[in-house]
Design an enzyme around this catalytic site. Structure first.
Site, short mmCIF file in Angstrom:
data_model
loop_
_atom_site.label_atom_id
_atom_site.label_comp_id
_atom_site.label_asym_id
_atom_site.label_seq_id
_atom_site.Cartn_x
_atom_site.Cartn_y
_atom_site.Cartn_z
N GLY A 58 19.72 48.62 7.36
CA GLY A 58 19.93 50.06 7.33
C GLY A 58 19.82 50.75 8.66
N SER A 84 22.03 36.61 7.32
CA SER A 84 23.17 37.07 6.54
C SER A 84 24.22 37.71 7.44
CB SER A 84 22.71 38.11 5.50
OG SER A 84 21.82 37.55 4.58
N ARG A 85 25.42 37.77 6.91
CA ARG A 85 26.43 38.62 7.52
C ARG A 85 26.21 40.05 7.02
NH1 ARG A 85 29.87 35.40 10.20
NH2 ARG A 85 30.17 33.25 9.49
N ILE A 91 26.14 43.48 5.20
CA ILE A 91 26.32 43.95 3.82
C ILE A 91 26.98 45.32 3.88
CG2 ILE A 91 25.19 44.49 1.63
CD1 ILE A 91 22.91 42.66 2.46
N THR A 92 26.23 46.33 4.29
CA THR A 92 26.80 47.67 4.44
C THR A 92 26.80 48.12 5.89
OG1 THR A 92 24.63 48.63 4.00
CG2 THR A 92 26.07 48.33 2.12
N THR A 139 23.00 39.72 11.51
CA THR A 139 22.57 38.81 12.58
C THR A 139 23.55 37.65 12.74
OG1 THR A 139 20.23 39.36 12.33
CG2 THR A 139 20.74 37.23 13.31
N ASP A 192 22.69 48.70 -2.17
CA ASP A 192 21.65 47.78 -1.71
C ASP A 192 20.33 48.23 -2.31
OD1 ASP A 192 20.72 45.57 -0.42
OD2 ASP A 192 20.82 46.42 1.61
N LYS A 236 18.13 53.09 5.81
CA LYS A 236 18.17 52.67 4.40
C LYS A 236 16.93 53.17 3.67
CE LYS A 236 19.46 48.49 3.46
NZ LYS A 236 19.47 47.02 3.36
#
Length: 507
Positions: free
Chosen positions: A183, A209-210, A212-213, A218, A271, A303
């Protein structure tokens, strides 16, 4: 003699590759008036089972009314073709899939019924087996987001996501890990933290992870510096050689349901807390972590917007961590503005390298935050005395050990490379004199995404100001980076329509 069925077998079709790119969804095209559609009653957008030999895939059917396909042909998307292992001209069977009984659990959740342990496991097993279409997945993600999760539901979802994928175990302890709940644009501390703690001998098998929003995850940023699509065996080799890695979690099948749900969450821009807790912790548990530090940025456009929300999330994370025996520390950090200057994969990677390399103009806030988080991990793992973690982390960064270790990790993952540079840039100037009063993280992230991030690796936003800075009219507040003129136009149109992305006080 071929063991393939004859073309006139009732539910058989000859497979044809159409070259349609559907990265995550299996699609099949068939003539509306073909014998299989007519006899089986397949409507457009029906879910059908495609089989060849021992392989099968659930695909979404689309009808064709032109002569693109013959009556005995089924046109497959690249994803469906690849999953069936086809080479060209094979016969496949087309049939109704088995009833998706686990979806009753999703419907029940929509109407407020809690997810039980067995029911949750059944849903996740079907997701991992790719029995859920994007429509089913969207319903599940939405149901999990609109009805708050109980602690038991978070634990059940975490457990199901761990148990339906691979798990890693290590011969030594502790195994440390770090994660940010997201976020906040920029904030690419993970590669720096990994370099610091592994330079001191700790083991940190980092799966990331790639996006999301956000404009970059990373894995997206790290991919501009070194390969991240390592399989489990390659990941283990890197960790055994260098003590750590920074790889994409989706490539190693640790909690594979998570990556499927991330894709849908990204499309829906959702999320929620319950799935977030499970997503964060499942991969850490599956990777064999014993000690974890969690970064929770708090700010009005992050977020997590309030301290109350941060406390609620932290409590949930700590509760589920304890259930699985994972020693966890949650750190609330400043989420009022981006961390670092770059927002987008390559721009964030350049910030990381500048900090590790010790450049004089490296973002001081990124360095300070990475050192703080690394210091917490060092103290948790017993590598530094209480209160001494930050000083030790700073020393490792300052004397070049962290930079050397990072280069070695990149080489072990397949070779270090230079992040790409955008072809097109456009500075966005301050409309008047003033002082930076607020920075809208969400709208700045949207500008970076409209510029092409994260798919266009060089795209994004380069931030030139921080909260409290005095600026003169015409001074660049940030610069848009894009790979195409069209994306630059999209991003410019957006920032012009949102003049308070960076709010200035009156002069």
């Amino acid at each position: 003699m071929s063991d393939e069925p004859a073309p006139d077998t009732p539910n058989k079709m000859r497979a044809r590759r159409l070259g349609v790119v559907t990265p995550d969804s299996a699609i099949v095209f068939m003539r509306e008036d073909c014998h299989v559609c007519r006899s089986e009653g397949f409507d457009a957008r029906a879910q059908v089972k495609l089989s060849h030999g021992a392989r099968s895939v659930i695909a979404t059917l689309y009808h064709v009314t032109s002569d693109l396909l013959r009556h005995d042909e089924a046109g497959l998307s690249d994803t469906a073709w690849r999953r069936l292992g086809l080479h060209g001209g094979e016969m496949i069977s087309v049939s109704h899939p088995a009833p998706l009984t686990s979806f009753a659990t999703v419907r029940a959740k929509v109407f407020g019924k809690p997810l039980g342990e067995a029911a949750t496991r059944a849903v996740i097993e079907d997701i991992v087996a790719r029995r859920y279409s994007d429509i089913h997945l969207a319903a599940f993600v939405t149901a999990c987001s609109t009805k708050p999760f109980s602690a038991d539901e978070m634990t059940a979802l975490t457990s199901a996501m761990v148990e339906t994928g691979d798990r890693l175990s290590w011969d030594q302890s502790p195994i440390v890990d770090k994660h940010c709940v997201g976020g906040l644009p920029g904030n690419r501390t993970t590669p720096i933290v990994v370099a610091i703690v592994t330079a001191l001998g700790l083991i940190m098998p980092k799966t990331s992870s790639r996006a999301i929003t956000s404009p970059a995850g990373t894995a997206d940023a790290m991919e501009t510096l070194a390969p991240v699509d390592l399989d489990l065996a390659a990941m283990r080799r890197v960790v055994e050689r260098e003590g750590g890695c920074i790889v994409w979690g989706g490539a190693v099948q640790l909690s594979p349901a998570d990556d499927v749900m991330i894709r849908i969450s990204r499309a829906l821009d959702i999320d929620a807390e319950g799935p977030l807790v499970a997503s964060v912790l499942a991969k850490k548990i599956a990777a064999g972590a014993s000690h974890l530090v969690l970064d929770v940025p708090v700010g009005p456009t992050a977020k997590i917007r309030t301290e109350a929300a941060a406390e609620s999330l932290s409590s949930s994370l700590m509760h589920v961590s304890k259930t699985f025996g994972l020693t966890t520390r949650v750190v609330h950090t400043d989420g009022r503005q981006p961390v670092g200057r770059g927002i987008g994969p390559a721009l964030e990677a350049r910030d990381v390298v500048s900090v590790l390399h010790g450049d004089a103009k490296a973002p001081a806030d990124l360095r300070a935050k990475a050192v703080t988080l690394a210091g917490v991990l060092l103290e948790m793992a017993g590598s530094a005395a209480p209160g001494g973690g930050v000083d030790l982390a700073e020393a490792v960064l300052s004397d070049g050990r962290a930079w050397s270790k990072f280069q070695h990790i990149c080489e072990a993952q397949g070779g270090m490379r230079e992040p790409p540079t955008a072809v097109h840039t456009r500075p966005i100037p301050a409309p008047r004199d003033g002082r930076v009063q607020a920075i809208d993280n969400r709208r700045l992230a949207m500008a970076a995404k409209l510029a092409g991030a994260p798919d266009a690796k060089a795209a994004g936003v380069e931030l030139h100001v921080r909260l409290g800075d005095a600026v003169e009219a015409g001074t660049p507040l940030f610069t848009l980076h894009t790979e195409t003129p069209g994306e630059l136009d999209y991003a410019i149109d957006y920032v012009v329509s949102e003049p308070d992305i960076i709010a200035l006080t009156a002069p």
